[in-house]
Design a protein around this motif. Sequence first.
Motif, PDB file in Angstrom:
ATOM      1  N   PHE A 200     -41.584 -12.859  45.998  1.00  0.00           N
ATOM      2  CA  PHE A 200     -40.719 -12.497  45.172  1.00  0.00           C
ATOM      3  C   PHE A 200     -40.548 -11.707  44.332  1.00  0.00           C
ATOM      4  O   PHE A 200     -40.866 -10.741  44.608  1.00  0.00           O
ATOM      5  N   SER A 201     -39.490 -11.584  43.826  1.00  0.00           N
ATOM      6  CA  SER A 201     -38.846 -10.139  43.731  1.00  0.00           C
ATOM      7  C   SER A 201     -40.046 -10.059  41.946  1.00  0.00           C
ATOM      8  O   SER A 201     -40.463 -10.892  41.709  1.00  0.00           O
ATOM      9  N   VAL A 202     -40.484  -8.427  41.863  1.00  0.00           N
ATOM     10  CA  VAL A 202     -41.499  -7.927  40.159  1.00  0.00           C
ATOM     11  C   VAL A 202     -41.082  -9.117  39.140  1.00  0.00           C
ATOM     12  O   VAL A 202     -41.706  -9.434  38.332  1.00  0.00           O
ATOM     13  N   LEU A 203     -39.937  -9.186  38.694  1.00  0.00           N
ATOM     14  CA  LEU A 203     -38.972 -10.234  37.246  1.00  0.00           C
ATOM     15  C   LEU A 203     -39.549 -11.684  37.649  1.00  0.00           C
ATOM     16  O   LEU A 203     -40.179 -11.962  36.538  1.00  0.00           O
ATOM     17  N   ASP A 204     -39.539 -11.916  39.001  1.00  0.00           N
ATOM     18  CA  ASP A 204     -40.088 -13.470  39.096  1.00  0.00           C
ATOM     19  C   ASP A 204     -41.360 -13.747  38.915  1.00  0.00           C
ATOM     20  O   ASP A 204     -42.119 -14.627  38.597  1.00  0.00           O
ATOM     21  N   VAL A 205     -42.184 -12.584  39.139  1.00  0.00           N
ATOM     22  CA  VAL A 205     -43.356 -12.536  39.590  1.00  0.00           C
ATOM     23  C   VAL A 205     -43.945 -13.088  37.422  1.00  0.00           C
ATOM     24  O   VAL A 205     -45.390 -13.630  37.116  1.00  0.00           O
ATOM     25  N   VAL A 206     -43.579 -11.888  37.259  1.00  0.00           N
ATOM     26  CA  VAL A 206     -43.856 -11.944  35.328  1.00  0.00           C
ATOM     27  C   VAL A 206     -43.223 -12.696  35.141  1.00  0.00           C
ATOM     28  O   VAL A 206     -43.628 -12.916  33.878  1.00  0.00           O
ATOM     29  N   MET A 207     -42.366 -13.381  35.502  1.00  0.00           N
ATOM     30  CA  MET A 207     -41.555 -14.702  34.814  1.00  0.00           C
ATOM     31  C   MET A 207     -43.003 -16.207  34.316  1.00  0.00           C
ATOM     32  O   MET A 207     -42.987 -17.024  33.659  1.00  0.00           O
ATOM     33  N   THR A 208     -43.624 -16.114  35.742  1.00  0.00           N
ATOM     34  CA  THR A 208     -44.649 -16.694  35.761  1.00  0.00           C
ATOM     35  C   THR A 208     -45.998 -16.970  34.948  1.00  0.00           C
ATOM     36  O   THR A 208     -46.181 -17.629  34.624  1.00  0.00           O
ATOM     37  N   GLY A 209     -45.946 -15.955  34.332  1.00  0.00           N
ATOM     38  CA  GLY A 209     -47.192 -15.701  33.014  1.00  0.00           C
ATOM     39  C   GLY A 209     -45.838 -16.643  31.626  1.00  0.00           C
ATOM     40  O   GLY A 209     -46.918 -17.113  30.699  1.00  0.00           O
ATOM     41  N   ARG A 210     -44.675 -17.516  31.924  1.00  0.00           N
ATOM     42  CA  ARG A 210     -43.808 -18.046  31.296  1.00  0.00           C
ATOM     43  C   ARG A 210     -44.015 -20.005  32.169  1.00  0.00           C
ATOM     44  O   ARG A 210     -43.873 -20.832  30.795  1.00  0.00           O
ATOM     45  N   ALA A 211     -44.963 -19.665  32.406  1.00  0.00           N
ATOM     46  CA  ALA A 211     -44.941 -21.216  33.924  1.00  0.00           C
ATOM     47  C   ALA A 211     -45.521 -22.515  32.319  1.00  0.00           C
ATOM     48  O   ALA A 211     -45.499 -23.783  32.285  1.00  0.00           O
ATOM     49  N   ALA A 212     -46.729 -22.555  31.692  1.00  0.00           N
ATOM     50  CA  ALA A 212     -47.403 -22.957  30.633  1.00  0.00           C
ATOM     51  C   ALA A 212     -46.280 -23.515  30.126  1.00  0.00           C
ATOM     52  O   ALA A 212     -46.699 -24.701  28.934  1.00  0.00           O
ATOM     53  N   PHE A 213     -44.787 -22.731  29.726  1.00  0.00           N
ATOM     54  CA  PHE A 213     -44.533 -23.117  28.856  1.00  0.00           C
ATOM     55  C   PHE A 213     -42.808 -23.757  28.952  1.00  0.00           C
ATOM     56  O   PHE A 213     -42.397 -24.436  28.020  1.00  0.00           O
ATOM     57  N   SER A 214     -42.636 -22.836  29.325  1.00  0.00           N
ATOM     58  CA  SER A 214     -40.795 -23.228  30.509  1.00  0.00           C
ATOM     59  C   SER A 214     -41.335 -24.358  31.582  1.00  0.00           C
ATOM     60  O   SER A 214     -39.860 -24.903  32.035  1.00  0.00           O
ATOM     61  N   GLY A 215     -41.761 -24.130  32.410  1.00  0.00           N
ATOM     62  CA  GLY A 215     -42.409 -25.036  33.694  1.00  0.00           C
ATOM     63  C   GLY A 215     -41.435 -23.871  34.293  1.00  0.00           C
ATOM     64  O   GLY A 215     -40.987 -23.049  34.505  1.00  0.00           O
ATOM     65  N   TYR A 216     -40.310 -24.245  34.871  1.00  0.00           N
ATOM     66  CA  TYR A 216     -39.501 -24.329  36.488  1.00  0.00           C
ATOM     67  C   TYR A 216     -37.971 -23.807  35.966  1.00  0.00           C
ATOM     68  O   TYR A 216     -37.562 -23.623  36.617  1.00  0.00           O
ATOM     69  N   ALA A 217     -38.068 -24.296  34.226  1.00  0.00           N
ATOM     70  CA  ALA A 217     -36.767 -23.634  33.713  1.00  0.00           C
ATOM     71  C   ALA A 217     -36.828 -22.941  32.834  1.00  0.00           C
ATOM     72  O   ALA A 217     -36.982 -22.675  31.380  1.00  0.00           O
ATOM     73  N   PRO A 218     -36.892 -21.599  32.926  1.00  0.00           N
ATOM     74  CA  PRO A 218     -36.904 -20.316  32.126  1.00  0.00           C
ATOM     75  C   PRO A 218     -36.081 -20.247  31.485  1.00  0.00           C
ATOM     76  O   PRO A 218     -34.836 -20.443  31.374  1.00  0.00           O
ATOM     77  N   SER A 219     -36.254 -20.113  29.854  1.00  0.00           N
ATOM     78  CA  SER A 219     -35.610 -19.836  29.406  1.00  0.00           C
ATOM     79  C   SER A 219     -34.905 -18.395  28.883  1.00  0.00           C
ATOM     80  O   SER A 219     -35.236 -17.112  29.471  1.00  0.00           O
ATOM     81  N   LYS A 220     -33.861 -18.051  28.081  1.00  0.00           N
ATOM     82  CA  LYS A 220     -33.593 -17.196  27.992  1.00  0.00           C
ATOM     83  C   LYS A 220     -34.055 -15.975  27.234  1.00  0.00           C
ATOM     84  O   LYS A 220     -33.704 -14.975  27.044  1.00  0.00           O
ATOM     85  N   GLN A 221     -34.887 -16.808  26.277  1.00  0.00           N
ATOM     86  CA  GLN A 221     -36.404 -15.787  25.638  1.00  0.00           C
ATOM     87  C   GLN A 221     -36.840 -15.783  26.488  1.00  0.00           C
ATOM     88  O   GLN A 221     -37.864 -14.092  26.424  1.00  0.00           O
ATOM     89  N   ASP A 222     -37.159 -16.614  27.409  1.00  0.00           N
ATOM     90  CA  ASP A 222     -37.841 -15.941  27.949  1.00  0.00           C
ATOM     91  C   ASP A 222     -38.233 -14.579  29.315  1.00  0.00           C
ATOM     92  O   ASP A 222     -39.013 -13.641  29.417  1.00  0.00           O
ATOM     93  N   ARG A 223     -36.785 -14.799  29.469  1.00  0.00           N
ATOM     94  CA  ARG A 223     -37.015 -13.292  30.275  1.00  0.00           C
ATOM     95  C   ARG A 223     -36.455 -11.924  29.400  1.00  0.00           C
ATOM     96  O   ARG A 223     -37.190 -11.382  30.010  1.00  0.00           O
ATOM     97  N   GLN A 224     -35.902 -12.301  28.100  1.00  0.00           N
ATOM     98  CA  GLN A 224     -36.002 -10.977  27.531  1.00  0.00           C
ATOM     99  C   GLN A 224     -37.816 -10.803  27.459  1.00  0.00           C
ATOM    100  O   GLN A 224     -38.012  -9.681  27.373  1.00  0.00           O
ATOM    101  N   LEU A 225     -38.644 -11.716  26.813  1.00  0.00           N
ATOM    102  CA  LEU A 225     -40.092 -11.449  26.932  1.00  0.00           C
ATOM    103  C   LEU A 225     -40.469 -10.984  28.186  1.00  0.00           C
ATOM    104  O   LEU A 225     -41.696  -9.560  28.177  1.00  0.00           O
ATOM    105  N   ALA A 226     -40.233 -10.943  29.102  1.00  0.00           N
ATOM    106  CA  ALA A 226     -40.529 -10.396  30.029  1.00  0.00           C
ATOM    107  C   ALA A 226     -39.720  -9.383  30.492  1.00  0.00           C
ATOM    108  O   ALA A 226     -40.826  -8.652  31.535  1.00  0.00           O
ATOM    109  N   ASN A 227     -38.656  -9.018  30.729  1.00  0.00           N
ATOM    110  CA  ASN A 227     -37.938  -7.296  30.909  1.00  0.00           C
ATOM    111  C   ASN A 227     -39.150  -7.054  29.142  1.00  0.00           C
ATOM    112  O   ASN A 227     -39.405  -5.374  29.611  1.00  0.00           O
TER     113      ASN A 227
END
Length: 254
Positions: free
Chosen positions: A92-119
Amino acid sequence: MSKITLQNIHFAYQQKTVLKNIHLEFRSNRFSVLLGRNGSGKSTLFNLMAGIYPLQTGKIYFDGQSLSALKGKVRAEQLGFLAQSHRSIFNFSVLDVVMTGRAAFSGYAPSKQDRQLANDALKTLDIQHLVDRDYTTLSGGEKQLIMIARILTQNPKVILLDEPTNHLDVYYQAFLMQKLHELSKQGYTIVAIMHDPNLAFLYADDFYFIKNQQIIQPKDPSLATDAEFLASIYDLPFQQAFIGEQKIVMPRKL
């Protein structure tokens, strides 16, 4: 106010007692460090606090709520946990790994806000340049920082870190400890297991010690950094010196 309260914790592997009579409170918005020899029960205590191991005896509370009552998204909002070791066999890319931190909130459909939190988390740890890298190709220290960024993306109230400076060079050890200190002042409650007393004493607020399966504290909290007290914890003679007002401790050569 105490963010985390542990009451009468006992734990054993089969017939081997690992923790006994643990009564402990970690205060809100503080950077606390747990110290002690290998095998003293530190990681077991963290696994109990994270809900990975079931409680055998006693209670654990987060903001007055029983750990057993915190499930799914509610637990993710309350608690983030970095284990002592972690690995991934998927490229997985680093961004994808970091985005798993939002899995409990967004499941398999991360939002724009989730991506912003990761960045934002990657930027906080000064590792945004790794965003498109294959996680499996990173060094141990880089992976460690990515896992911490993943927890920051989760944005929990409490962060438990089992040996957060593991695999990090001297620069990133100091960098990360300073960041953890700053984050504790920004609303996070941070508890870490560490092996280096000097790093802990330089950056953390509160210190707790485990020996013989129990929490050991000096009668006067200011004595926690003294060579004599540390010698009683580590079964090793210590010496101390001052650089300015900062006390430095080190083992005394046998």
